[in-house]
Enzyme design. Sequence first.
Site, mmCIF file in Angstrom:
data_model
loop_
_atom_site.group_PDB
_atom_site.id
_atom_site.type_symbol
_atom_site.label_atom_id
_atom_site.label_comp_id
_atom_site.label_asym_id
_atom_site.label_seq_id
_atom_site.Cartn_x
_atom_site.Cartn_y
_atom_site.Cartn_z
ATOM 1 N N SER A 31 0.832 -1.199 0.000
ATOM 2 C CA SER A 31 0.000 0.000 0.000
ATOM 3 C C SER A 31 0.874 1.260 0.000
ATOM 4 O O SER A 31 1.625 1.489 -0.949
ATOM 5 C CB SER A 31 -0.961 -0.035 1.186
ATOM 6 O OG SER A 31 -1.969 0.937 1.056
ATOM 7 N N ASP B 9 -10.042 -4.214 -5.008
ATOM 8 C CA ASP B 9 -9.254 -3.144 -4.407
ATOM 9 C C ASP B 9 -9.339 -1.908 -5.287
ATOM 10 O O ASP B 9 -9.086 -1.985 -6.492
ATOM 11 C CB ASP B 9 -7.787 -3.591 -4.282
ATOM 12 C CG ASP B 9 -6.891 -2.568 -3.605
ATOM 13 O OD1 ASP B 9 -7.373 -1.482 -3.239
ATOM 14 O OD2 ASP B 9 -5.700 -2.877 -3.440
ATOM 15 N N HIS C 252 -8.035 -5.033 -0.484
ATOM 16 C CA HIS C 252 -6.840 -4.274 -0.113
ATOM 17 C C HIS C 252 -6.352 -4.704 1.280
ATOM 18 O O HIS C 252 -7.145 -4.877 2.204
ATOM 19 C CB HIS C 252 -7.151 -2.779 -0.097
ATOM 20 C CG HIS C 252 -5.953 -1.931 0.107
ATOM 21 N ND1 HIS C 252 -5.088 -1.608 -0.911
ATOM 22 C CD2 HIS C 252 -5.457 -1.324 1.225
ATOM 23 C CE1 HIS C 252 -4.122 -0.848 -0.437
ATOM 24 N NE2 HIS C 252 -4.317 -0.665 0.858
#
Length: 306
Positions: free
Chosen positions: A151, A246, A276
């Site tokens: 991320s 995601d 995610h």
Amino acid sequence: MDPQIRNMLKILENNPMPDPRTTPLDRIRSMERLAVSQVPEISVRSVRDTVFRLPGRDLKVRIYDDAGSDCAILYLHGGGFVLGSIETHDAMCRYMAKHSGAKVFSVDYRLAPESKFPAAAEDAIDSYAYLMEHSPDFGISSERICIAGDSAGGNLTAVACAMAKMRGLRQPRLQALFYPVVGPDFASESYREYGDGLILTHDLMSWFSDQYLNGPQDALDPRFSPILLPDLSGLADAVIVTAEYDPLRDQGETYAERLRRHGVNVTAIRVSGMVHGFLSSAFYISRAAEDTLRMVSSLIGSRLRE
């Protein structure tokens, strides 16, 4: 969707985390640490803390070593540049050390809003330079380093490689980006389709950006948006993992395609049924997520040993 992931989402729906926009940040970070403290510990032969002494600041780094290898993974955790820490990603780094055979160096880089952009980006590239310079002290080869992150950490991974090129530093052997944010995105199909109700939302992404960036102009800076760089040639080989459900899926896959067009060797993996954050927060909940983390860790280890 993976049934174990769906069950996790139902639990989170019934027990939601406080809204970071209306809850003191210290409380959210404390709750985050409490949640990960419940995760069963993964046994690793050696775990120790050290300090990277960088210009003007010291960063805490945790080293995981299960095989005594001369290969290394410099790991940059996720959390929107605001949340996350060595502790929140302790289980994931232990798992990666066991299944990659490499030493994992987890960096406690500076967080926003206490430290605004480009503090985290500077910590990422300076940590890589420090690890290369001091590689003999850590028993690793400076030519067998992977920079990896999930991320926001995936963003910092891509940015560190881009900044290494700008500064004339040797590229790492490999960069591994797990569902990364690599630039502004408000119109992709995945952003529109999965931006509400599945862990990472439009509102949360906007809040993270407001905390980290000094203003809208920073979103166009390549130290935040490496996808906007006109020339991506010469960057490290890449492994890019995206999740089906995601909002960041499409930009990660677009970045993979742009790297390929500029001659970079890319292994792109879209994991079906996942949301995610599945590699860091759900690999111990979902068998499919764990299998993916094992596969990716093994892939990184084998590429570093080539």
